[in-house]
Design a protein around this motif. Sequence first.
Motif, PDB file in Angstrom:
ATOM      1  N   UNK A   1       0.848  -1.064  -0.128  1.00  0.00           N
ATOM      2  CA  UNK A   1       0.077  -0.166  -0.049  1.00  0.00           C
ATOM      3  C   UNK A   1       0.937   1.146   0.263  1.00  0.00           C
ATOM      4  N   UNK A   2       0.694   2.161  -0.876  1.00  0.00           N
ATOM      5  CA  UNK A   2       1.241   3.345  -1.009  1.00  0.00           C
ATOM      6  C   UNK A   2       0.448   4.535  -0.407  1.00  0.00           C
ATOM      7  N   UNK A   3       0.937   5.517   0.193  1.00  0.00           N
ATOM      8  CA  UNK A   3       0.225   6.509   0.691  1.00  0.00           C
ATOM      9  C   UNK A   3       0.812   7.892   0.081  1.00  0.00           C
ATOM     10  N   UNK A   4      -0.360   8.299  -0.741  1.00  0.00           N
ATOM     11  CA  UNK A   4       0.015   9.260  -1.758  1.00  0.00           C
ATOM     12  C   UNK A   4      -0.859  10.908  -1.109  1.00  0.00           C
ATOM     13  N   UNK A   5       0.237  11.814  -1.494  1.00  0.00           N
ATOM     14  CA  UNK A   5      -0.463  13.148  -0.931  1.00  0.00           C
ATOM     15  C   UNK A   5      -0.862  13.798  -2.306  1.00  0.00           C
ATOM     16  N   UNK A   6      -1.881  13.692  -2.762  1.00  0.00           N
ATOM     17  CA  UNK A   6      -2.578  14.072  -4.080  1.00  0.00           C
ATOM     18  C   UNK A   6      -2.471  15.638  -4.131  1.00  0.00           C
ATOM     19  N   UNK A   7      -2.519  15.994  -5.436  1.00  0.00           N
ATOM     20  CA  UNK A   7      -2.744  17.531  -5.615  1.00  0.00           C
ATOM     21  C   UNK A   7      -1.978  18.496  -4.587  1.00  0.00           C
ATOM     22  N   UNK A   8      -0.734  18.243  -4.385  1.00  0.00           N
ATOM     23  CA  UNK A   8      -0.045  19.205  -3.666  1.00  0.00           C
ATOM     24  C   UNK A   8       0.064  20.652  -4.431  1.00  0.00           C
ATOM     25  N   UNK A   9      -0.894  21.499  -4.216  1.00  0.00           N
ATOM     26  CA  UNK A   9      -1.088  22.551  -5.062  1.00  0.00           C
ATOM     27  C   UNK A   9      -0.189  23.791  -4.761  1.00  0.00           C
ATOM     28  N   UNK A  10       0.441  24.157  -5.911  1.00  0.00           N
ATOM     29  CA  UNK A  10       1.355  25.281  -5.889  1.00  0.00           C
ATOM     30  C   UNK A  10       0.602  26.214  -6.871  1.00  0.00           C
ATOM     31  N   UNK A  11      -0.095  27.271  -6.249  1.00  0.00           N
ATOM     32  CA  UNK A  11      -1.019  28.226  -6.892  1.00  0.00           C
ATOM     33  C   UNK A  11      -0.144  29.427  -7.582  1.00  0.00           C
ATOM     34  N   UNK A  12       0.826  29.721  -7.013  1.00  0.00           N
ATOM     35  CA  UNK A  12       1.809  30.915  -7.305  1.00  0.00           C
ATOM     36  C   UNK A  12       3.163  30.576  -6.734  1.00  0.00           C
ATOM     37  N   UNK A  13       4.083  31.410  -7.223  1.00  0.00           N
ATOM     38  CA  UNK A  13       5.487  31.251  -6.475  1.00  0.00           C
ATOM     39  C   UNK A  13       5.486  31.651  -5.111  1.00  0.00           C
ATOM     40  N   UNK A  14       4.589  32.301  -4.615  1.00  0.00           N
ATOM     41  CA  UNK A  14       4.550  32.469  -3.184  1.00  0.00           C
ATOM     42  C   UNK A  14       4.282  31.426  -2.384  1.00  0.00           C
ATOM     43  N   UNK A  15       3.862  30.197  -2.852  1.00  0.00           N
ATOM     44  CA  UNK A  15       3.478  28.822  -2.179  1.00  0.00           C
ATOM     45  C   UNK A  15       4.741  28.284  -1.992  1.00  0.00           C
ATOM     46  N   UNK A  16       5.914  28.559  -2.748  1.00  0.00           N
ATOM     47  CA  UNK A  16       7.177  27.666  -2.851  1.00  0.00           C
ATOM     48  C   UNK A  16       7.817  27.433  -1.450  1.00  0.00           C
ATOM     49  N   UNK A  17       7.816  28.713  -0.985  1.00  0.00           N
ATOM     50  CA  UNK A  17       8.615  28.708   0.450  1.00  0.00           C
ATOM     51  C   UNK A  17       8.049  28.171   1.306  1.00  0.00           C
ATOM     52  N   UNK A  18       6.635  27.936   1.587  1.00  0.00           N
ATOM     53  CA  UNK A  18       6.138  27.128   2.712  1.00  0.00           C
ATOM     54  C   UNK A  18       6.030  25.587   2.055  1.00  0.00           C
ATOM     55  N   UNK A  19       5.946  25.427   0.999  1.00  0.00           N
ATOM     56  CA  UNK A  19       6.176  24.219   0.418  1.00  0.00           C
ATOM     57  C   UNK A  19       7.465  23.314   0.703  1.00  0.00           C
ATOM     58  N   UNK A  20       8.261  24.165   0.909  1.00  0.00           N
ATOM     59  CA  UNK A  20       9.774  23.583   1.145  1.00  0.00           C
ATOM     60  C   UNK A  20       9.890  23.177   2.768  1.00  0.00           C
ATOM     61  N   UNK A  21       9.133  23.820   3.515  1.00  0.00           N
ATOM     62  CA  UNK A  21       9.005  23.402   4.934  1.00  0.00           C
ATOM     63  C   UNK A  21       8.053  22.179   5.075  1.00  0.00           C
ATOM     64  N   UNK A  22       6.797  22.317   4.249  1.00  0.00           N
ATOM     65  CA  UNK A  22       5.518  21.366   4.780  1.00  0.00           C
ATOM     66  C   UNK A  22       5.956  19.991   4.142  1.00  0.00           C
ATOM     67  N   UNK A  23       6.445  20.006   2.779  1.00  0.00           N
ATOM     68  CA  UNK A  23       6.762  18.816   2.298  1.00  0.00           C
ATOM     69  C   UNK A  23       7.477  17.671   3.086  1.00  0.00           C
ATOM     70  N   UNK A  24       8.760  18.095   3.533  1.00  0.00           N
ATOM     71  CA  UNK A  24       9.522  17.237   4.347  1.00  0.00           C
ATOM     72  C   UNK A  24       8.728  16.837   5.559  1.00  0.00           C
ATOM     73  N   UNK A  25       7.623  17.792   6.237  1.00  0.00           N
ATOM     74  CA  UNK A  25       7.239  17.200   7.277  1.00  0.00           C
ATOM     75  C   UNK A  25       6.021  16.310   7.208  1.00  0.00           C
ATOM     76  N   UNK A  26       5.406  16.315   5.681  1.00  0.00           N
ATOM     77  CA  UNK A  26       4.439  15.396   5.288  1.00  0.00           C
ATOM     78  C   UNK A  26       5.072  13.973   5.210  1.00  0.00           C
ATOM     79  N   UNK A  27       6.250  13.844   4.616  1.00  0.00           N
ATOM     80  CA  UNK A  27       6.942  12.566   4.730  1.00  0.00           C
ATOM     81  C   UNK A  27       7.373  12.021   6.306  1.00  0.00           C
ATOM     82  N   UNK A  28       7.935  12.962   7.068  1.00  0.00           N
ATOM     83  CA  UNK A  28       7.887  12.565   8.426  1.00  0.00           C
ATOM     84  C   UNK A  28       6.640  11.989   9.075  1.00  0.00           C
TER      85      UNK A  28
END
Length: 423
Positions: A109-136
Amino acid sequence: MAYDAEFEKLIQTGRPPNIVKKFPNSKALIVSGKVVDRALAQKGGAMTIAANGRSSLVIRGALLAAQRADAAIIIEIAKSESTYCPINFYNIALQVDAACNELGITVPVAIHADHYGIKSEDDISFARMEIPSMFDAGITSIAVDASHMPDDKNLLANIELSEFIPRWAGLETEVGEIKGEQGLSTVDDASFLIRGLNAHGVFADWIALNNGSTHGLEASGAGIQVELTAEIHQHLQRYNISGAQHGTSGNNSEKLRLIASKTKTTKANVATALQMISWGLEVNDDGNASQDPEGNFIKLAGEGVAEKTWQKMTDFAREKGWSGGNYKKLNLPFENLILAQDAQVRKRMAGRVEDFVYHLLTEVFNASGTGTIAREMLAAAGTYDLGAKSERIEDPAQWTRDKIIERAKTLDVDKGPQGDFDD
């Protein structure tokens, strides 16, 4: 449940390090999304369900169906769903792991984070922090969806965020928002995205297209365009990437069989249909919930939630002004009430999902046996990391930031109307 020595070894070697750390005593074979993709691709002409686990009972039903069908499976939740469902990026792994251990699930069974949306370049800095925490938290696969942005910014966002995604993890990328028959993806924009990623050493496992599907309840236009999908997949063949089919609800079984057999699709997202089925609503072969002349959903007596629970749900929706696809917002406020129902009611809710998913896996998606294939792959590899399916083909010097921006200006694309196309 007794597990044989081979399975016990897979628990030690086949689970990614984040899963081993989070669930050290678990017997759930939670794996990278790469494992599931490879198993379906090896069988050929097959795809599996990526079941959107909007509730714990949907998750249970989907897992039971996968076990019964011996099919590798993906359980996922989208970023937008996390706002109106009790399941989110941070608790979905806990839900899946607990259900697998309780139910004796042995398929990967794989556990998938679907549609991790990046609507604008302003979302990227938060994503850098959040994505590792999601894998944690136990995610083993992710879809970086920057398709809302122009093609050059979509590609650049995917490149920038790739360094925060473990190399062993499943990776999906997307071109073209899911808008039905408008703004269809083309060979040009899909190739631009995959070639640019390849030049930067990013080898996605799946690409999601706007190939005519829609999210939610209503079928639109001709639905999934099989020939367009096959054409784009053919042009990407040298990059060895699979397809991810979004908006599967609203397309009949024959159309889905063609997607499985005629394209490189290995992952098919199903969300709304599973929600409606668990509640006990009448659903047609397209996965759409039936409605009476007044636009009310048709609840089957003795199926899904108890009648008194359904009455509370419909009353609440009426007070909020929710109808049609907005019934999805009932998931969060009613999860506790649903789980407080009698055991036999909860069992029949999960059972309806199980039967529906089992039919899809065995009669439509051709996924039977891929659980065994995936376990054999993991055993042969002796590791959780199956590596990339492709290698660098493109010249990085031709895909610098400046050249990406210039190349994007030459693409032959039509992005369709503006609007909010989140699921």
